[in-house]
Design an enzyme around this catalytic site. Structure first.
Site, PDB file in Angstrom:
ATOM      1  N   LYS A  90       0.852  -1.182   0.000  1.00 54.33           N
ATOM      2  CA  LYS A  90       0.000   0.000   0.000  1.00 54.33           C
ATOM      3  C   LYS A  90       0.885   1.227   0.000  1.00 54.33           C
ATOM      4  O   LYS A  90       1.802   1.340   0.813  1.00 54.33           O
ATOM      5  CB  LYS A  90      -0.886   0.007   1.266  1.00 54.33           C
ATOM      6  CG  LYS A  90      -1.849   1.176   1.332  1.00 54.33           C
ATOM      7  CD  LYS A  90      -3.116   0.913   0.568  1.00 54.33           C
ATOM      8  CE  LYS A  90      -3.910   2.170   0.257  1.00 54.33           C
ATOM      9  NZ  LYS A  90      -3.448   2.873  -0.968  1.00 54.33           N
ATOM     10  N   LYS A 114       5.461   3.533   8.296  1.00 55.90           N
ATOM     11  CA  LYS A 114       4.297   4.408   8.479  1.00 55.90           C
ATOM     12  C   LYS A 114       3.020   3.576   8.568  1.00 55.90           C
ATOM     13  O   LYS A 114       2.185   3.767   9.453  1.00 55.90           O
ATOM     14  CB  LYS A 114       4.209   5.364   7.287  1.00 55.90           C
ATOM     15  CG  LYS A 114       3.064   6.338   7.343  1.00 55.90           C
ATOM     16  CD  LYS A 114       2.823   6.996   5.993  1.00 55.90           C
ATOM     17  CE  LYS A 114       4.070   7.649   5.422  1.00 55.90           C
ATOM     18  NZ  LYS A 114       3.757   8.504   4.257  1.00 55.90           N
ATOM     19  N   LYS A 126       5.407   1.725  -3.050  1.00 54.85           N
ATOM     20  CA  LYS A 126       5.313   3.071  -3.631  1.00 54.85           C
ATOM     21  C   LYS A 126       5.594   2.971  -5.117  1.00 54.85           C
ATOM     22  O   LYS A 126       6.260   2.038  -5.565  1.00 54.85           O
ATOM     23  CB  LYS A 126       6.370   3.981  -3.002  1.00 54.85           C
ATOM     24  CG  LYS A 126       6.077   5.457  -3.164  1.00 54.85           C
ATOM     25  CD  LYS A 126       5.090   5.929  -2.127  1.00 54.85           C
ATOM     26  CE  LYS A 126       4.688   7.362  -2.292  1.00 54.85           C
ATOM     27  NZ  LYS A 126       4.004   7.847  -1.079  1.00 54.85           N
ATOM     28  N   ASP A 166       0.012  10.808  -4.557  1.00 55.60           N
ATOM     29  CA  ASP A 166       1.160  11.445  -3.895  1.00 55.60           C
ATOM     30  C   ASP A 166       1.407  12.717  -4.716  1.00 55.60           C
ATOM     31  O   ASP A 166       0.480  13.184  -5.407  1.00 55.60           O
ATOM     32  CB  ASP A 166       2.379  10.498  -3.882  1.00 55.60           C
ATOM     33  CG  ASP A 166       3.482  10.969  -2.923  1.00 55.60           C
ATOM     34  OD1 ASP A 166       3.370  10.707  -1.724  1.00 55.60           O
ATOM     35  OD2 ASP A 166       4.452  11.618  -3.374  1.00 55.60           O
TER      36      ASP A 166
HETATM   37  P1  NDP Z   1       0.841  17.854  -4.352  1.00 56.81           P
HETATM   38  O1  NDP Z   1       1.300  17.486  -5.705  1.00 56.81           O
HETATM   39  O2  NDP Z   1      -0.597  18.063  -4.098  1.00 56.81           O
HETATM   40  O3  NDP Z   1       1.611  19.165  -3.866  1.00 56.81           O
HETATM   41  C1  NDP Z   1       3.001  19.197  -3.787  1.00 56.81           C
HETATM   42  C2  NDP Z   1       3.433  20.575  -3.306  1.00 56.81           C
HETATM   43  O4  NDP Z   1       4.816  20.516  -2.988  1.00 56.81           O
HETATM   44  C3  NDP Z   1       3.268  21.648  -4.344  1.00 56.81           C
HETATM   45  O5  NDP Z   1       3.023  22.874  -3.722  1.00 56.81           O
HETATM   46  C4  NDP Z   1       4.630  21.632  -5.029  1.00 56.81           C
HETATM   47  O6  NDP Z   1       4.968  22.865  -5.650  1.00 56.81           O
HETATM   48  C5  NDP Z   1       5.549  21.375  -3.881  1.00 56.81           C
HETATM   49  N1  NDP Z   1       6.734  20.666  -4.388  1.00 56.81           N
HETATM   50  C6  NDP Z   1       6.772  19.432  -4.965  1.00 56.81           C
HETATM   51  N2  NDP Z   1       8.008  19.123  -5.367  1.00 56.81           N
HETATM   52  C7  NDP Z   1       8.774  20.156  -5.030  1.00 56.81           C
HETATM   53  C8  NDP Z   1      10.157  20.434  -5.164  1.00 56.81           C
HETATM   54  N3  NDP Z   1      10.997  19.558  -5.748  1.00 56.81           N
HETATM   55  N4  NDP Z   1      10.600  21.616  -4.665  1.00 56.81           N
HETATM   56  C9  NDP Z   1       9.748  22.504  -4.081  1.00 56.81           C
HETATM   57  N5  NDP Z   1       8.429  22.304  -3.940  1.00 56.81           N
HETATM   58  C10 NDP Z   1       7.957  21.152  -4.390  1.00 56.81           C
HETATM   59  O7  NDP Z   1       1.432  16.711  -3.397  1.00 56.81           O
HETATM   60  P2  NDP Z   1       0.958  16.308  -1.912  1.00 56.81           P
HETATM   61  O8  NDP Z   1       0.488  17.503  -1.170  1.00 56.81           O
HETATM   62  O9  NDP Z   1       0.084  15.141  -2.030  1.00 56.81           O
HETATM   63  O10 NDP Z   1       2.336  15.784  -1.292  1.00 56.81           O
HETATM   64  C11 NDP Z   1       3.217  16.621  -0.559  1.00 56.81           C
HETATM   65  C12 NDP Z   1       4.121  15.787   0.313  1.00 56.81           C
HETATM   66  O11 NDP Z   1       3.336  15.011   1.226  1.00 56.81           O
HETATM   67  C13 NDP Z   1       4.993  14.764  -0.415  1.00 56.81           C
HETATM   68  O12 NDP Z   1       6.205  14.623   0.292  1.00 56.81           O
HETATM   69  C14 NDP Z   1       4.200  13.479  -0.292  1.00 56.81           C
HETATM   70  O13 NDP Z   1       5.026  12.342  -0.405  1.00 56.81           O
HETATM   71  C15 NDP Z   1       3.661  13.630   1.119  1.00 56.81           C
HETATM   72  N6  NDP Z   1       2.489  12.846   1.461  1.00 56.81           N
HETATM   73  C16 NDP Z   1       1.352  12.887   0.699  1.00 56.81           C
HETATM   74  C17 NDP Z   1       0.250  12.146   1.064  1.00 56.81           C
HETATM   75  C18 NDP Z   1      -1.033  12.200   0.288  1.00 56.81           C
HETATM   76  O14 NDP Z   1      -1.969  11.525   0.691  1.00 56.81           O
HETATM   77  N7  NDP Z   1      -1.134  12.960  -0.780  1.00 56.81           N
HETATM   78  C19 NDP Z   1       0.271  11.278   2.239  1.00 56.81           C
HETATM   79  C20 NDP Z   1       1.485  11.367   3.025  1.00 56.81           C
HETATM   80  C21 NDP Z   1       2.538  12.120   2.611  1.00 56.81           C
HETATM   81  P3  NDP Z   1       5.006  22.976  -7.246  1.00 56.81           P
HETATM   82  O15 NDP Z   1       3.562  22.987  -7.666  1.00 56.81           O
HETATM   83  O16 NDP Z   1       5.717  24.235  -7.515  1.00 56.81           O
HETATM   84  O17 NDP Z   1       5.732  21.744  -7.748  1.00 56.81           O
HETATM   85  O1  2IT Z   2       3.017   8.921   1.462  1.00 55.77           O
HETATM   86  C1  2IT Z   2       1.868   8.467   1.656  1.00 55.77           C
HETATM   87  O2  2IT Z   2       1.547   7.942   2.719  1.00 55.77           O
HETATM   88  C2  2IT Z   2       0.888   8.612   0.575  1.00 55.77           C
HETATM   89  N1  2IT Z   2       1.189   9.209  -0.446  1.00 55.77           N
HETATM   90  C3  2IT Z   2      -0.481   8.025   0.725  1.00 55.77           C
HETATM   91  C4  2IT Z   2      -0.472   6.537   0.473  1.00 55.77           C
HETATM   92  C5  2IT Z   2      -1.823   5.873   0.418  1.00 55.77           C
HETATM   93  O3  2IT Z   2      -1.832   4.691   0.050  1.00 55.77           O
HETATM   94  O4  2IT Z   2      -2.838   6.485   0.739  1.00 55.77           O
END
Ligand code: NDP
Ligand code: 2IT
Length: 445
Positions: A90, A114, A126, A166
């Site tokens: 997952k 996690k 992943k 993600d």
């Molecule tokens: P989104 O794509 O919705 O948003 C990502 C954000 O981070 C954007 O504002 C983006 O800016 C910025 N960003 C991405 N890459 C870079 C970079 N190389 N340098 C600077 N800014 C960057 O992604 P999420 O909000 O879903 O994910 C954000 C983080 O949270 C990640 O680390 C992800 O692994 C983690 N995460 C996500 C989960 C989920 O359910 N979605 C669960 C747990 C963790 P820009 O638009 O300019 O690229």
């Molecule tokens: O980093 C993370 O935990 C996620 N991007 C969400 C994974 C999931 O299966 O909901």
């Protein structure tokens, strides 16, 4: 690192050359495990460390698709099925030009621990691609997703491997991926993907879950130290899914969320971010955050620069790996930060984490603080399996309970293994014990 573990870390370096982020994630876990392997030599005797560092299966494949101008484009995609001791693989899919095997392996490795911390029956995996969705039309994103799923479907299944979103993968992409899976397999197998839209088997609160969960964890961590998030100045980095809903929940709990960012710059809004406007700019219009500042006369947009220069009491890095380094951590400390909780995966560099911990800042690692996303994915799987659909309030209550459990597991294990208050040690130890015991019980498989 303890000599008992150092040898295993060296093996990981030798076997996985050039995968810096993966090395970093492994080092951070192994550094916590010395007291565990001293108390439980059976883990070393049965090679649990070597086994846990080696993915069960790694897939790399070509994704050909045609852009709107009729030109053939080629991307590379990955799925790393890391560990299925606790349940089906997952973890999310990331679409970003920086994606390569080392990123997917770091994320998959983190995901094992996690997922274990949530207390729910999910293994770790992943995936992703170096496809860059920025500037691509809906039709191009759809064709890419369809082509990717045309290979990926054979490796998935509700009891086998269950991807989600993600960076760069949200409800739109999950919809296209699910549509193609359904068409190829001729099965309405809702539980094969999570993060689905509400119209076709998604769960309420999944969209909000990672950001909300991060704030729930922060609240618990502050409460354990006799503090609260209410009335605090908060900064989130990023302005995507995690950042938006972290800001929303923090504001609902009475915090003043004054800044957010994207990879081009950051916005400061001293009156508190208008989260509805931010959602509109990012989720509906798919614009940059500079467009937020254009709509809010009192907000300032700073091109380039570091959002961590903005003074705050609680910092929630919610963008990407290694976005908060030692010098940013020092600035935060000088400006009076009390708590840092990782909404993103591994956003703080090891040197930043060390500095924050040494200066007495409460620090929550991503594998604990952002576990609410995958936990709610597991709740989505539960609803799909029972052909049910829960209310927002019920699902949010479950999420809050799960995050309370995550906090408790971290705090208890840290205490039991001689590192009270150290959430990094607590998260690594508690989750490792859970996965390692399952692996021992399942034999050499
Ligand atoms: P989104 O794509 O919705 O948003 C990502 C954000 O981070 C954007 O504002 C983006 O800016 C910025 N960003 C991405 N890459 C870079 C970079 N190389 N340098 C600077 N800014 C960057 O992604 P999420 O909000 O879903 O994910 C954000 C983080 O949270 C990640 O680390 C992800 O692994 C983690 N995460 C996500 C989960 C989920 O359910 N979605 C669960 C747990 C963790 P820009 O638009 O300019 O690229
Ligand atoms: O980093 C993370 O935990 C996620 N991007 C969400 C994974 C999931 O299966 O909901």
């Amino acid at each position: 690192m303890d000599p008992l573990l150092e040898e295993h870390y060296r093996t990981v370096l030798d076997r996985n050359p050039g995968e810096q982020e993966f090395h970093q994630a492994v080092a951070e876990v192994l550094e916590s495990l010395a007291p565990v392997v001293r108390r439980h030599p059976e883990y070393l005797e049965h090679s649990v460390i070597e086994r846990i560092c080696e993915p069960e299966r790694q897939l790399i494949f070509r994704v050909p698709w045609t852009d709107d101008r009729g030109r053939v484009q080629i991307n590379r995609a990955f799925r790393v099925e890391f560990n299925s001791a606790l349940g089906p693989f997952k973890g999310g899919l990331r679409f970003h030009p920086s994606v390569y095997l080392g990123i997917v392996k770091f994320l998959g490795f983190e995901q094992i621990f996690k997922n274990a911390l949530t207390g729910l029956p999910i293994g770790g995996g992943k995936g992703g691609s170096d496809f860059d969705p920025k500037g691509r039309s809906d039709a191009e994103v759809m064709r890419f997703c369809q082509s990717m799923m045309t290979e990926l479907y054979r490796h998935l299944g509700e009891y086998t491997d269950v991807p989600a979103g993600d960076i760069g993968v949200g409800e739109r992409e999950i919809g296209y991926l699910f549509g193609q899976y359904k068409r190829i397999t001729n099965r309405y197998e809702s539980g094969v993907l999570t993060g689905k839209g509400l119209a076709y088997g998604g769960s309420r609160v999944r969209r909000e879950a990672t950001g909300y969960g991060t704030v729930f964890f922060t609240e618990q961590m502050l409460a354990a130290a006799g503090d609260s998030i209410s009335g605090r100045r908060v900064i989130v980095s990023g302005s995507g899914n995690v950042a938006i809903y972290a800001a929303q929940k923090a504001a609902q709990l009475g915090a003043q969320v004054v800044a957010c960012s994207d990879s081009s710059g950051y916005v400061v809004d001293e009156d508190g971010l208008d989260v509805e406007l931010l959602r509109h700019v990012k989720e509906v219009e798919r614009l940059r955050i500079s467009a937020y500042a254009d709509e809010r006369p009192d907000a300032t947009y700073v091109a380039g620069g570091s959002v961590w220069d903005v003074p705050c009491e609680v910092a929630l890095p919610c963008a990407t790996q290694n976005e908060l380094d030692e010098s940013a951590a020092r600035t935060l400390v000088e400006n009076g930060v009390r708590a840092v909780a990782e909404g993103a995966n591994m956003p703080c560099t090891p040197a930043a984490v060390r500095l924050l911990q040494q200066r007495g800042v409460l620090f929550a690692p991503g594998k604990a603080a952002n576990a609410g996303g995958v936990a709610t994915s597991s709740l989505e799987m539960q609803q799909n399996a029972s052909r049910d659909s829960w209310s927002f309030a019920h699902t949010e209550d479950r999420l809050r309970e799960i995050m309370t459990g995550v906090h408790e597991r971290c705090a208890t294990s840290a205490e039991e293994y001689g590192a009270p208050g150290n959430y990094v040690a607590g998260a690594n130890i508690s989750s490792f014990l859970q996965v390692a015991d399952a692996m021992l019980a399942l034999g050499v498989v």
